[in-house]
Design a protein around this motif. Structure first.
Motif, PDB file in Angstrom:
ATOM      1  N   LYS A   1      -3.930  -3.371  -1.618  1.00 14.18           N
ATOM      2  CA  LYS A   1      -3.903  -4.147  -0.371  1.00 14.18           C
ATOM      3  C   LYS A   1      -3.502  -3.207   0.754  1.00 14.18           C
ATOM      4  N   ILE A   2      -4.372  -3.099   1.763  1.00 14.89           N
ATOM      5  CA  ILE A   2      -4.139  -2.172   2.874  1.00 14.89           C
ATOM      6  C   ILE A   2      -4.097  -2.959   4.174  1.00 14.89           C
ATOM      7  N   LYS A   3      -2.982  -2.887   4.892  1.00 13.04           N
ATOM      8  CA  LYS A   3      -2.828  -3.576   6.182  1.00 13.04           C
ATOM      9  C   LYS A   3      -3.467  -2.710   7.265  1.00 13.04           C
ATOM     10  N   LEU A   4      -4.434  -3.305   7.993  1.00 18.98           N
ATOM     11  CA  LEU A   4      -5.146  -2.585   9.054  1.00 18.98           C
ATOM     12  C   LEU A   4      -5.115  -3.402  10.347  1.00 18.98           C
TER      13      LEU A   4
ATOM     14  N   GLY B   1     -16.106  -1.249  -8.394  1.00 17.84           N
ATOM     15  CA  GLY B   1     -15.056  -1.864  -7.609  1.00 17.84           C
ATOM     16  C   GLY B   1     -15.595  -2.834  -6.576  1.00 17.84           C
ATOM     17  N   LYS B   2     -14.686  -3.612  -5.993  1.00 18.48           N
ATOM     18  CA  LYS B   2     -15.036  -4.566  -4.937  1.00 18.48           C
ATOM     19  C   LYS B   2     -14.044  -4.398  -3.794  1.00 18.48           C
ATOM     20  N   ALA B   3     -14.538  -4.572  -2.571  1.00 17.41           N
ATOM     21  CA  ALA B   3     -13.679  -4.526  -1.402  1.00 17.41           C
ATOM     22  C   ALA B   3     -13.958  -5.742  -0.537  1.00 17.41           C
ATOM     23  N   LYS B   4     -12.895  -6.347  -0.021  1.00 18.82           N
ATOM     24  CA  LYS B   4     -13.035  -7.528   0.827  1.00 18.82           C
ATOM     25  C   LYS B   4     -12.061  -7.398   1.987  1.00 18.82           C
ATOM     26  N   PHE B   5     -12.584  -7.605   3.224  1.00 17.74           N
ATOM     27  CA  PHE B   5     -11.763  -7.517   4.423  1.00 17.74           C
ATOM     28  C   PHE B   5     -11.444  -8.918   4.926  1.00 17.74           C
TER      29      PHE B   5
ATOM     30  N   PRO C   1      -4.006  13.346  13.535  1.00 24.28           N
ATOM     31  CA  PRO C   1      -2.798  12.641  13.980  1.00 24.28           C
ATOM     32  C   PRO C   1      -2.760  11.150  13.623  1.00 24.28           C
ATOM     33  N   ARG C   2      -3.832  10.622  13.026  1.00 28.89           N
ATOM     34  CA  ARG C   2      -3.840   9.188  12.730  1.00 28.89           C
ATOM     35  C   ARG C   2      -2.777   8.839  11.686  1.00 28.89           C
ATOM     36  N   PRO C   3      -2.066   7.721  11.888  1.00 30.84           N
ATOM     37  CA  PRO C   3      -1.031   7.339  10.920  1.00 30.84           C
ATOM     38  C   PRO C   3      -1.629   6.731   9.655  1.00 30.84           C
ATOM     39  N   GLN C   4      -0.819   6.702   8.616  1.00 29.77           N
ATOM     40  CA  GLN C   4      -1.212   6.081   7.357  1.00 29.77           C
ATOM     41  C   GLN C   4      -0.845   4.601   7.415  1.00 29.77           C
ATOM     42  N   PRO C   5      -1.763   3.703   7.076  1.00 28.24           N
ATOM     43  CA  PRO C   5      -1.437   2.277   7.114  1.00 28.24           C
ATOM     44  C   PRO C   5      -0.534   1.888   5.944  1.00 28.24           C
ATOM     45  N   GLU C   6       0.098   0.741   6.066  1.00 27.05           N
ATOM     46  CA  GLU C   6       0.903   0.209   4.970  1.00 27.05           C
ATOM     47  C   GLU C   6      -0.037  -0.244   3.859  1.00 27.05           C
ATOM     48  N   TYR C   7       0.356   0.003   2.625  1.00 26.20           N
ATOM     49  CA  TYR C   7      -0.468  -0.415   1.493  1.00 26.20           C
ATOM     50  C   TYR C   7       0.425  -0.818   0.328  1.00 26.20           C
ATOM     51  N   GLU C   8      -0.174  -1.551  -0.600  1.00 27.67           N
ATOM     52  CA  GLU C   8       0.524  -1.997  -1.789  1.00 27.67           C
ATOM     53  C   GLU C   8      -0.450  -1.936  -2.965  1.00 27.67           C
ATOM     54  N   ILE C   9       0.008  -1.446  -4.102  1.00 23.26           N
ATOM     55  CA  ILE C   9      -0.819  -1.390  -5.307  1.00 23.26           C
ATOM     56  C   ILE C   9      -0.288  -2.418  -6.295  1.00 23.26           C
ATOM     57  N   VAL C  10      -1.175  -3.319  -6.729  1.00 23.81           N
ATOM     58  CA  VAL C  10      -0.813  -4.369  -7.682  1.00 23.81           C
ATOM     59  C   VAL C  10      -1.712  -4.216  -8.907  1.00 23.81           C
ATOM     60  N   LEU C  11      -1.103  -4.151 -10.094  1.00 25.78           N
ATOM     61  CA  LEU C  11      -1.879  -4.080 -11.328  1.00 25.78           C
ATOM     62  C   LEU C  11      -2.134  -5.497 -11.824  1.00 25.78           C
ATOM     63  N   LYS C  12      -3.375  -5.739 -12.261  1.00 23.99           N
ATOM     64  CA  LYS C  12      -3.775  -7.087 -12.670  1.00 23.99           C
ATOM     65  C   LYS C  12      -4.252  -7.076 -14.122  1.00 23.99           C
ATOM     66  N   GLN C  13      -4.034  -8.207 -14.796  1.00 26.23           N
ATOM     67  CA  GLN C  13      -4.579  -8.386 -16.131  1.00 26.23           C
ATOM     68  C   GLN C  13      -4.997  -9.840 -16.311  1.00 26.23           C
ATOM     69  N   SER C  14      -5.997 -10.040 -17.141  1.00 28.99           N
ATOM     70  CA  SER C  14      -6.469 -11.385 -17.440  1.00 28.99           C
ATOM     71  C   SER C  14      -5.593 -11.970 -18.539  1.00 28.99           C
ATOM     72  N   VAL C  15      -4.924 -13.065 -18.217  1.00 27.35           N
ATOM     73  CA  VAL C  15      -4.023 -13.699 -19.165  1.00 27.35           C
ATOM     74  C   VAL C  15      -4.413 -15.164 -19.302  1.00 27.35           C
ATOM     75  N   GLY C  16      -4.575 -15.599 -20.521  1.00 23.29           N
ATOM     76  CA  GLY C  16      -4.884 -16.999 -20.800  1.00 23.29           C
ATOM     77  C   GLY C  16      -3.688 -17.695 -21.420  1.00 23.29           C
TER      78      GLY C  16
ATOM     79  N   GLU D   1      -6.330  -7.370   6.755  1.00 25.24           N
ATOM     80  CA  GLU D   1      -6.011  -6.691   5.514  1.00 25.24           C
ATOM     81  C   GLU D   1      -7.275  -6.439   4.701  1.00 25.24           C
ATOM     82  N   LEU D   2      -7.360  -5.268   4.099  1.00 24.47           N
ATOM     83  CA  LEU D   2      -8.453  -4.921   3.209  1.00 24.47           C
ATOM     84  C   LEU D   2      -7.922  -4.945   1.786  1.00 24.47           C
ATOM     85  N   GLU D   3      -8.620  -5.658   0.907  1.00 27.71           N
ATOM     86  CA  GLU D   3      -8.238  -5.715  -0.502  1.00 27.71           C
ATOM     87  C   GLU D   3      -9.331  -5.040  -1.326  1.00 27.71           C
ATOM     88  N   VAL D   4      -8.952  -4.008  -2.043  1.00 28.17           N
ATOM     89  CA  VAL D   4      -9.883  -3.247  -2.872  1.00 28.17           C
ATOM     90  C   VAL D   4      -9.489  -3.474  -4.330  1.00 28.17           C
ATOM     91  N   THR D   5     -10.399  -4.062  -5.104  1.00 28.50           N
ATOM     92  CA  THR D   5     -10.165  -4.301  -6.530  1.00 28.50           C
ATOM     93  C   THR D   5     -10.933  -3.254  -7.327  1.00 28.50           C
TER      94      THR D   5
END
Length: 189
Positions: free
Chosen positions: A121-124, A163-167, A82-97, A173-177
């Motif tokens: 990005k996951i809101k918890l 990968g890397k994860a930072k809370f 019964p646990r709900p799904q948290p709000e999340y967002e997926i952002v694609l990143k690229q290295s640009v000079g 918010e948890l950010e998983v790269t």
């Protein structure tokens, strides 16, 4: 009445390419079915088109489905949880000079093919970092906390070990790269 249509053109081309004799059809435009015709109808019907399509043939008589048909991460789907799904967002990143931005020397564009990483990005709310259980597979992210659960099928395959994860406690918010795995990595530097 001389009536030319794309369906009649396809039938005529099919008759030319076919080695079998095709029955002559009525030239009446009202009896032509357009919805069923496409580029795949050119030429003689192949033997594999008759009967059961090859995608549905089973390798073993007792198998219900093949391993390719089962989505990765489906073992984590629990419909009774019964646990709900948290709000999340997926952002694609690229290295640009600056050479990319102003001169366009590397050939990178704004498409997802030029992206190197994916940031999820996951809101918890009301969650501590010690409560988070995170499991990352090539195409699936599984997050469990006492209050939330998230089974996320990723839009692109990733390197699951790099990968890397930072809370962030202040933003809750948890950010998983995650580094993306692409077959064209040697092209897009």
């Amino acid at each position: 009445m001389d009536c030319l249509s794309s369906a009649q053109s396809l039938r005529a081309l099919s008759a030319l390419l076919s080695t079998q004799e095709v029955e002559e059809e009525d030239d009446d435009c009202k009896n032509v079915t357009f919805a069923g015709m496409g580029p795949g109808h050119i030429g003689p019907p192949s033997k594999k088109d008759k009967g059961v399509p090859s995608a549905y043939k089973k390798k073993n008589g007792k198998d219900i489905w093949s391993e390719e048909e089962v989505a990765e991460g489906s073992q984590y789907d629990d419909l009774t949880d019964p646990r709900p799904q948290p709000e999340y967002e997926i952002v694609l990143k690229q290295s640009v000079g600056t050479e990319d931005l102003f001169l366009g020397l590397s050939g990178k564009g704004p498409s997802s093919m030029c992206c190197e990483a994916m940031l999820v990005k996951i809101k918890l709310p009301d969650t501590k970092a010690t409560d988070v259980i995170l499991d990352v597979k090539e195409k699936f992210l599984d997050l469990r906390t006492p209050r939330y659960k998230l089974g996320l099928h990723l839009p692109h395959p990733i390197h699951s070990k790099e990968g890397k994860a930072k809370f962030f406690s202040e933003k809750e918010e948890l950010e998983v790269t995650l580094l993306m795995k692409r077959p064209t990595d040697f092209i897009n530097m």
